[in-house]
Design a protein around this motif. Structure first.
Motif, mmCIF file in Angstrom:
data_model
loop_
_atom_site.group_PDB
_atom_site.id
_atom_site.type_symbol
_atom_site.label_atom_id
_atom_site.label_comp_id
_atom_site.label_asym_id
_atom_site.label_seq_id
_atom_site.Cartn_x
_atom_site.Cartn_y
_atom_site.Cartn_z
ATOM 1 N N LEU A 150 -32.731 14.986 32.783
ATOM 2 C CA LEU A 150 -31.412 15.548 32.503
ATOM 3 C C LEU A 150 -31.020 16.566 33.567
ATOM 4 C CD1 LEU A 150 -31.667 16.189 28.642
ATOM 5 C CD2 LEU A 150 -30.781 14.165 29.829
ATOM 6 N N GLU A 165 -31.884 18.267 22.680
ATOM 7 C CA GLU A 165 -31.483 17.059 23.406
ATOM 8 C C GLU A 165 -32.542 16.664 24.432
ATOM 9 O OE1 GLU A 165 -27.918 15.535 26.423
ATOM 10 O OE2 GLU A 165 -27.875 17.558 25.565
ATOM 11 N N SER A 168 -35.486 15.021 22.719
ATOM 12 C CA SER A 168 -35.102 13.664 22.326
ATOM 13 C C SER A 168 -35.122 12.722 23.525
ATOM 14 C CB SER A 168 -33.714 13.690 21.689
ATOM 15 O OG SER A 168 -33.279 12.380 21.380
ATOM 16 N N ALA A 169 -34.628 13.216 24.687
ATOM 17 C CA ALA A 169 -34.610 12.373 25.887
ATOM 18 C C ALA A 169 -36.024 12.035 26.352
ATOM 19 C CB ALA A 169 -33.843 13.087 27.001
ATOM 20 N N THR A 173 -35.825 8.020 25.763
ATOM 21 C CA THR A 173 -35.222 7.346 26.912
ATOM 22 C C THR A 173 -36.279 6.962 27.935
ATOM 23 O OG1 THR A 173 -34.831 9.400 28.158
ATOM 24 C CG2 THR A 173 -33.135 8.720 26.580
ATOM 25 N N GLY A 176 -36.674 9.733 30.527
ATOM 26 C CA GLY A 176 -37.384 10.891 30.000
ATOM 27 C C GLY A 176 -38.869 10.642 29.825
#
Length: 500
Positions: A150, A165, A168-169, A173, A176
């Motif tokens: 990010l 966030e 979570s990433a 993802t 991530g």
């Protein structure tokens, strides 16, 4: 006869210069390998082209390395200035970076010529430790975002609120997950390299090994992670134009002063630490300050990152056996050759790996072990460290450092203003003896004792052992004596020989 004379001749001695050159050549290669990933990582974290970080390393070697001041410590971009640079670029734009760095360099030169370099050693060590810890916290809080794939938020509040966030990433993802895996791999290599690998292989810097291995893994597995964007060195030059100089305002001047003071303090504290590591000639602080200023002036002309003396590179230089300043000059030459001949290599490095590199740098700046030890020995000093670090995290580097300095000054003033009071009562009189330093900070304590004295007894106020009596306490004593006598009290005062 001839053969006997030949056998009795002393052995030929090697020239000291040759042995020194060999040691310096080897040390320069080690420092070069340490400098490459740090120059790139610090530039990326500062939000500027990575070539500008390497350019600062080149100037630190080829320019500052040749100048008098220190013979062993190595200069280049420092993690401690990352926060300042990122803030300045965000506030004023990349075009003004060169102007700010150039101005900071000229201020450093003036400070050195005015022989103010040695005064930087008078700054409270607790404030300096707190400053470095605060920078470490900001670096850690910012660099965990590139690890998760990010963009780093602009403000401290946004960095905290964005942690959910980010988590979570990292879990959900591909970018991530890949970034987290690469960062963990790099951190494990850096943590275990020196311990697990035998000499002389462990002379290769662990940070370099971590970058190479993690980057190779990302390439081999074709991981979906962002990588360093590389251009040409000449194309990355950020030389300020005349219009940039015309845009100088109070905020820009404030940034210049902040850069100059923080960079000078970090360089000279590094010099003091490095001087304890070697037997070479010790640092001449004022000359070193001029050298750092000259380097930053040139970096400003090129629009590059600001520089300081860097303890990581300097320690590596000492440990690799450097004997003279030739090692740091040659390390600058290797950096120049690398960026000219092999710039494409940098494009294989994932940003998550550089983030891991800076996470380790930030963790080292915290010095938690040292803080725990300090808390056991002196809680008030440890409190200043924590206060300064938290203020830097909550506000910015300048405000936090100034707040820490203010608290340190108040603490020192309170400790210096120690005053003891002893009272002896008899049936007919009271003897009140004061000692120590009677300053305005102790005025409430002094008035409390004076107001408790009985008005129907003769008072002998002995202040002859007071080392310092400031004007506030002096006036308070005179006012109390006048009032006591107006109330028909009897008082005798013995003042100290010198009143401040």
């Amino acid at each position: 006869m001839t053969s006997q004379l030949e056998r009795s001749s002393p052995p030929t001695k090697r020239m000291p210069g040759a042995s020194f050159f060999g040691a310096d050549l080897g040390a320069s290669l080690v420092v070069f390998l340490v400098a490459v990933p740090l120059c790139v990582g610090i530039a990326a974290a500062s939000g500027v082209p990575v070539e500008l970080g390497i350019l600062t390393g080149i100037v630190g070697g080829l320019v500052v390395g040749l100048m008098p001041g220190s013979s062993i410590q190595v200069s280049g971009p420092a993690a401690g200035l990352t926060v300042l640079v990122a803030s300045a670029v965000h506030q004023h734009g990349l075009a003004m970076l060169g102007v700010i760095v150039l101005g900071a360099g000229l201020i450093q030169v003036l400070l050195g010529l005015a022989k103010l370099g040695t005064w930087f050693r008078a700054i409270s060590p607790a404030v300096v430790q707190g400053m470095l810890a605060g920078i470490g916290l900001v670096i850690i809080l910012g660099q965990i975002y590139p690890v998760g794939g990010l963009e780093q938020p602009d403000t401290t509040v946004a960095k905290f609120t964005g942690l959910g966030e980010l988590a979570s990433a990292m879990v959900n993802t591909p970018a991530g997950q890949s970034g987290l895996g690469l960062a963990v791999l790099a951190l494990l290599i850096m943590a275990g390299w020196k311990r697990l690998v035998p000499a002389p292989v462990n002379l290769v810097p662990g940070a370099l090994v971590a970058v190479v291995v993690a980057s190779a893994a990302a390439f081999a597995l074709d991981l979906p992670v962002k990588k360093v964007e590389v251009g040409s060195l000449l194309g990355a030059l950020n030389t300020p134009d005349l219009g940039a100089f015309g845009s100088i305002d109070f905020a820009v001047v404030g940034s210049m002063i902040t850069f100059a003071l923080i960079a000078s303090a970090e360089s000279l504290f590094s010099a003091a630490a490095v001087d304890r590591m070697h037997d070479a000639p010790k640092t001449q602080f004022n000359k070193e300050l001029v050298a750092q200023g000259a380097g930053n002036t040139i970096c400003g002309v090129f629009g590059a990152l600001p520089m300081t003396a860097v303890i990581v590179r300097s320690a590596a230089n000492v440990q690799a056996g450097a004997k003279t300043k030739a090692s740091r000059v040659m390390h600058g030459a290797w950096l120049l050759l690398f960026v000219v001949l092999l710039p494409g290599v940098l494009g294989f490095i994932p940003l998550a790996v550089l983030g891991a590199l800076l996470l380790q740098a930030g963790w080292k700046l915290l010095e938690l072990k040292s803080l725990v030890q300090l808390a056991r020995e002196n809680r008030s000093e440890a409190a200043i460290v924590v206060f300064t670090a938290v203020m830097i995290l909550a506000t910015d580097l300048l405000v936090g450092t100034l707040a820490g300095l203010a608290v340190a000054v108040v603490k020192t003033a309170i400790e210096v203003s120690r005053m003891h009071v002893r009272a002896e009562h008899t049936d007919e009189h009271v003897r009140l003896e004061l000692g120590g330093n009677a300053t305005f900070l102790k005025l409430p304590h002094l008035l409390e004792h004076l107001e408790e004295l009985p008005s129907d007894k003769h008072v002998h106020l002995d202040m002859t052992t007071v080392r310092h009596l400031d004007r506030a306490c002096h006036q308070a004593v005179e006012s109390w004596v006048d009032e006591h006598r107006r109330n028909e009290g009897s008082v005798e005062v013995a003042m100290p020989a010198k009143v401040g």
